[in-house]
Write a protein that holds these residues in place. Sequence first.
Motif, PDB file in Angstrom:
ATOM      1  N   SER A   7      -6.046 -13.292  14.153  1.00  0.00           N
ATOM      2  CA  SER A   7      -6.858 -12.324  15.001  1.00  0.00           C
ATOM      3  C   SER A   7      -6.701 -10.982  15.004  1.00  0.00           C
ATOM      4  CB  SER A   7      -7.377 -13.071  16.396  1.00  0.00           C
ATOM      5  OG  SER A   7      -8.366 -12.467  16.998  1.00  0.00           O
ATOM      6  N   ALA A   8      -5.521 -10.530  15.501  1.00  0.00           N
ATOM      7  CA  ALA A   8      -5.144  -9.185  15.410  1.00  0.00           C
ATOM      8  C   ALA A   8      -5.210  -8.483  14.302  1.00  0.00           C
ATOM      9  CB  ALA A   8      -3.524  -9.283  16.120  1.00  0.00           C
ATOM     10  N   ALA A   9      -4.842  -9.322  12.988  1.00  0.00           N
ATOM     11  CA  ALA A   9      -4.897  -8.798  11.854  1.00  0.00           C
ATOM     12  C   ALA A   9      -6.126  -8.363  11.340  1.00  0.00           C
ATOM     13  CB  ALA A   9      -3.963  -9.446  10.847  1.00  0.00           C
ATOM     14  N   SER A  10      -7.228  -9.094  11.693  1.00  0.00           N
ATOM     15  CA  SER A  10      -8.449  -9.049  11.129  1.00  0.00           C
ATOM     16  C   SER A  10      -9.259  -8.269  12.157  1.00  0.00           C
ATOM     17  CB  SER A  10      -9.058 -10.514  11.016  1.00  0.00           C
ATOM     18  OG  SER A  10      -9.005 -11.137  12.030  1.00  0.00           O
ATOM     19  N   SER A  11      -8.730  -7.567  13.072  1.00  0.00           N
ATOM     20  CA  SER A  11      -9.421  -6.658  13.992  1.00  0.00           C
ATOM     21  C   SER A  11     -10.236  -5.654  13.255  1.00  0.00           C
ATOM     22  CB  SER A  11      -8.228  -5.954  14.915  1.00  0.00           C
ATOM     23  OG  SER A  11      -9.006  -4.990  15.720  1.00  0.00           O
ATOM     24  N   PRO A  12     -11.270  -5.224  13.885  1.00  0.00           N
ATOM     25  CA  PRO A  12     -12.266  -4.460  13.158  1.00  0.00           C
ATOM     26  C   PRO A  12     -11.472  -2.730  13.011  1.00  0.00           C
ATOM     27  CG  PRO A  12     -13.231  -4.661  15.287  1.00  0.00           C
ATOM     28  CD  PRO A  12     -12.119  -5.693  15.013  1.00  0.00           C
ATOM     29  N   HIS A  13     -10.353  -2.627  13.952  1.00  0.00           N
ATOM     30  CA  HIS A  13      -9.732  -1.339  14.042  1.00  0.00           C
ATOM     31  C   HIS A  13      -8.408  -1.557  13.013  1.00  0.00           C
ATOM     32  CE1 HIS A  13     -12.329  -0.119  16.896  1.00  0.00           C
ATOM     33  NE2 HIS A  13     -12.053  -1.181  17.762  1.00  0.00           N
ATOM     34  N   ARG A  14      -8.517  -1.861  11.797  1.00  0.00           N
ATOM     35  CA  ARG A  14      -7.489  -2.089  10.859  1.00  0.00           C
ATOM     36  C   ARG A  14      -7.231  -0.610  10.342  1.00  0.00           C
ATOM     37  NH1 ARG A  14      -6.944  -6.853   8.201  1.00  0.00           N
ATOM     38  NH2 ARG A  14      -6.267  -5.867   6.483  1.00  0.00           N
ATOM     39  N   PRO A  15      -5.502  -0.380  10.371  1.00  0.00           N
ATOM     40  CA  PRO A  15      -5.002   0.927   9.885  1.00  0.00           C
ATOM     41  C   PRO A  15      -5.287   1.012   8.550  1.00  0.00           C
ATOM     42  CG  PRO A  15      -3.335  -0.917  10.500  1.00  0.00           C
ATOM     43  CD  PRO A  15      -4.763  -1.643  10.998  1.00  0.00           C
ATOM     44  N   GLU A  16      -5.095   2.281   8.199  1.00  0.00           N
ATOM     45  CA  GLU A  16      -5.073   2.614   6.750  1.00  0.00           C
ATOM     46  C   GLU A  16      -4.019   1.790   5.841  1.00  0.00           C
ATOM     47  OE1 GLU A  16      -7.431   4.092   4.985  1.00  0.00           O
ATOM     48  OE2 GLU A  16      -8.514   4.521   6.694  1.00  0.00           O
ATOM     49  N   PRO A  17      -4.394   1.180   4.608  1.00  0.00           N
ATOM     50  CA  PRO A  17      -3.382   0.690   3.946  1.00  0.00           C
ATOM     51  C   PRO A  17      -2.229   1.640   3.528  1.00  0.00           C
ATOM     52  CG  PRO A  17      -5.405   0.896   2.739  1.00  0.00           C
ATOM     53  CD  PRO A  17      -5.846   1.188   4.167  1.00  0.00           C
ATOM     54  N   LEU A  18      -1.086   0.937   3.542  1.00  0.00           N
ATOM     55  CA  LEU A  18       0.102   1.775   3.048  1.00  0.00           C
ATOM     56  C   LEU A  18       0.091   2.078   1.503  1.00  0.00           C
ATOM     57  CD1 LEU A  18       3.112   0.414   5.388  1.00  0.00           C
ATOM     58  CD2 LEU A  18       1.877   2.615   5.450  1.00  0.00           C
ATOM     59  N   PRO A  19       0.634   3.062   0.878  1.00  0.00           N
ATOM     60  CA  PRO A  19       0.558   3.091  -0.484  1.00  0.00           C
ATOM     61  C   PRO A  19       1.814   1.948  -0.959  1.00  0.00           C
ATOM     62  CG  PRO A  19       1.916   4.986   0.628  1.00  0.00           C
ATOM     63  CD  PRO A  19       1.270   4.251   1.682  1.00  0.00           C
ATOM     64  N   PRO A  20       1.491   1.425  -1.875  1.00  0.00           N
ATOM     65  CA  PRO A  20       2.530   0.634  -2.870  1.00  0.00           C
ATOM     66  C   PRO A  20       3.823   0.978  -2.622  1.00  0.00           C
ATOM     67  CG  PRO A  20       0.590   0.875  -4.200  1.00  0.00           C
ATOM     68  CD  PRO A  20       0.576   1.901  -3.123  1.00  0.00           C
ATOM     69  N   ALA A  21       4.840   0.114  -2.209  1.00  0.00           N
ATOM     70  CA  ALA A  21       6.142   0.231  -2.034  1.00  0.00           C
ATOM     71  C   ALA A  21       6.725   0.436  -3.569  1.00  0.00           C
ATOM     72  CB  ALA A  21       6.729  -0.744  -1.424  1.00  0.00           C
ATOM     73  N   PRO A  22       7.771   1.080  -3.887  1.00  0.00           N
ATOM     74  CA  PRO A  22       8.530   1.195  -5.077  1.00  0.00           C
ATOM     75  C   PRO A  22       8.995  -0.344  -5.593  1.00  0.00           C
ATOM     76  CG  PRO A  22       9.441   2.791  -3.771  1.00  0.00           C
ATOM     77  CD  PRO A  22       8.630   1.806  -2.862  1.00  0.00           C
ATOM     78  N   GLY A  23       8.242  -0.875  -6.758  1.00  0.00           N
ATOM     79  CA  GLY A  23       8.711  -1.859  -7.374  1.00  0.00           C
ATOM     80  C   GLY A  23       7.290  -2.987  -7.223  1.00  0.00           C
ATOM     81  N   GLU A  24       6.414  -2.519  -6.540  1.00  0.00           N
ATOM     82  CA  GLU A  24       5.285  -3.373  -6.320  1.00  0.00           C
ATOM     83  C   GLU A  24       4.562  -3.310  -7.727  1.00  0.00           C
ATOM     84  OE1 GLU A  24       2.619  -3.219  -2.959  1.00  0.00           O
ATOM     85  OE2 GLU A  24       4.292  -3.163  -1.641  1.00  0.00           O
ATOM     86  N   GLU A  25       4.574  -2.370  -8.552  1.00  0.00           N
ATOM     87  CA  GLU A  25       3.879  -2.263  -9.431  1.00  0.00           C
ATOM     88  C   GLU A  25       4.236  -3.177 -10.866  1.00  0.00           C
ATOM     89  OE1 GLU A  25       7.187   0.450 -10.074  1.00  0.00           O
ATOM     90  OE2 GLU A  25       5.752  -0.089  -8.626  1.00  0.00           O
ATOM     91  N   ARG A  26       5.271  -3.656 -10.730  1.00  0.00           N
ATOM     92  CA  ARG A  26       5.951  -4.573 -11.648  1.00  0.00           C
ATOM     93  C   ARG A  26       6.360  -5.923 -11.255  1.00  0.00           C
ATOM     94  NH1 ARG A  26      11.339  -0.745 -12.586  1.00  0.00           N
ATOM     95  NH2 ARG A  26      12.769  -1.998 -11.376  1.00  0.00           N
ATOM     96  N   SER A  27       6.210  -6.035  -9.963  1.00  0.00           N
ATOM     97  CA  SER A  27       6.693  -7.580  -9.264  1.00  0.00           C
ATOM     98  C   SER A  27       5.510  -7.675  -8.429  1.00  0.00           C
ATOM     99  CB  SER A  27       7.970  -7.423  -8.592  1.00  0.00           C
ATOM    100  OG  SER A  27       8.295  -8.457  -7.814  1.00  0.00           O
ATOM    101  N   PRO A  28       4.395  -8.729  -8.762  1.00  0.00           N
ATOM    102  CA  PRO A  28       3.511  -9.185  -7.870  1.00  0.00           C
ATOM    103  C   PRO A  28       3.834  -9.782  -6.614  1.00  0.00           C
ATOM    104  CG  PRO A  28       3.378 -10.405  -9.891  1.00  0.00           C
ATOM    105  CD  PRO A  28       4.457  -9.326 -10.173  1.00  0.00           C
ATOM    106  N   ALA A  29       5.446 -10.463  -6.855  1.00  0.00           N
ATOM    107  CA  ALA A  29       5.997 -11.279  -5.731  1.00  0.00           C
ATOM    108  C   ALA A  29       6.290 -10.192  -4.773  1.00  0.00           C
ATOM    109  CB  ALA A  29       7.219 -12.087  -6.236  1.00  0.00           C
ATOM    110  N   LEU A  30       6.790  -9.057  -5.053  1.00  0.00           N
ATOM    111  CA  LEU A  30       7.142  -8.045  -3.977  1.00  0.00           C
ATOM    112  C   LEU A  30       5.826  -7.773  -3.135  1.00  0.00           C
ATOM    113  CD1 LEU A  30       9.377  -6.147  -2.677  1.00  0.00           C
ATOM    114  CD2 LEU A  30       9.026  -4.610  -4.799  1.00  0.00           C
TER     115      LEU A  30
END
Length: 209
Positions: A7-30
Amino acid sequence: MTGNARSAASSPHRPEPLPPAPGEERSPALALVNTLTTRGGTPVDELDTPRRAARWLADRRLTDDGLSLDAAELDGLHRLRQAVRGLLDAAVTGRAPDARWVESVNRALSAAPVTATLAWPAGGQPSRHTRVAADRPVARALHRLADDTVSLLCGPDAEALAACPADGCARLLLRTHGRRQWCCTRCGDRVRAARHYARRRAAADLSTD
């Protein structure tokens, strides 16, 4: 994830998404494990609804656009994320993983077995292809995420896997550059600001002695 956290995560006051962390572009698991974070002490889940989960899967080319997830499929994605997170944390800390996490990844792999096929068009050359055998696109996506988890844990990137050292950050990253420590500039700036404040406070304490 508990009902309160979701419920907290789906609050209408969601923070801005963070930029992808290094490595996410080549690892969908990460990238998957970094969809569940804590921001200011509040859980933030980027996959808290079927619609957001479907968008995330499509954005990473794990499924086609227009996919609809049912409640069971969303729960399966959450369970796999929990298992992958546990396994990656175990790799970072050197602790033995929970056997249930290993079982969860293996279940996702076996639910959509891979078969090899031969293609040989007229006038062309023969080529080998693989096909994930599953009735539902989500099962194929979970298979790919589980397979990438195995590749990450057993491949050369395992040594580069690290946790962001910023206080309060729960994200993981690949140290693709020797000097890169943080998952994003925001965490790095926050840590440097905290260190600067600590130095100023220590200097002020010395001047009053």
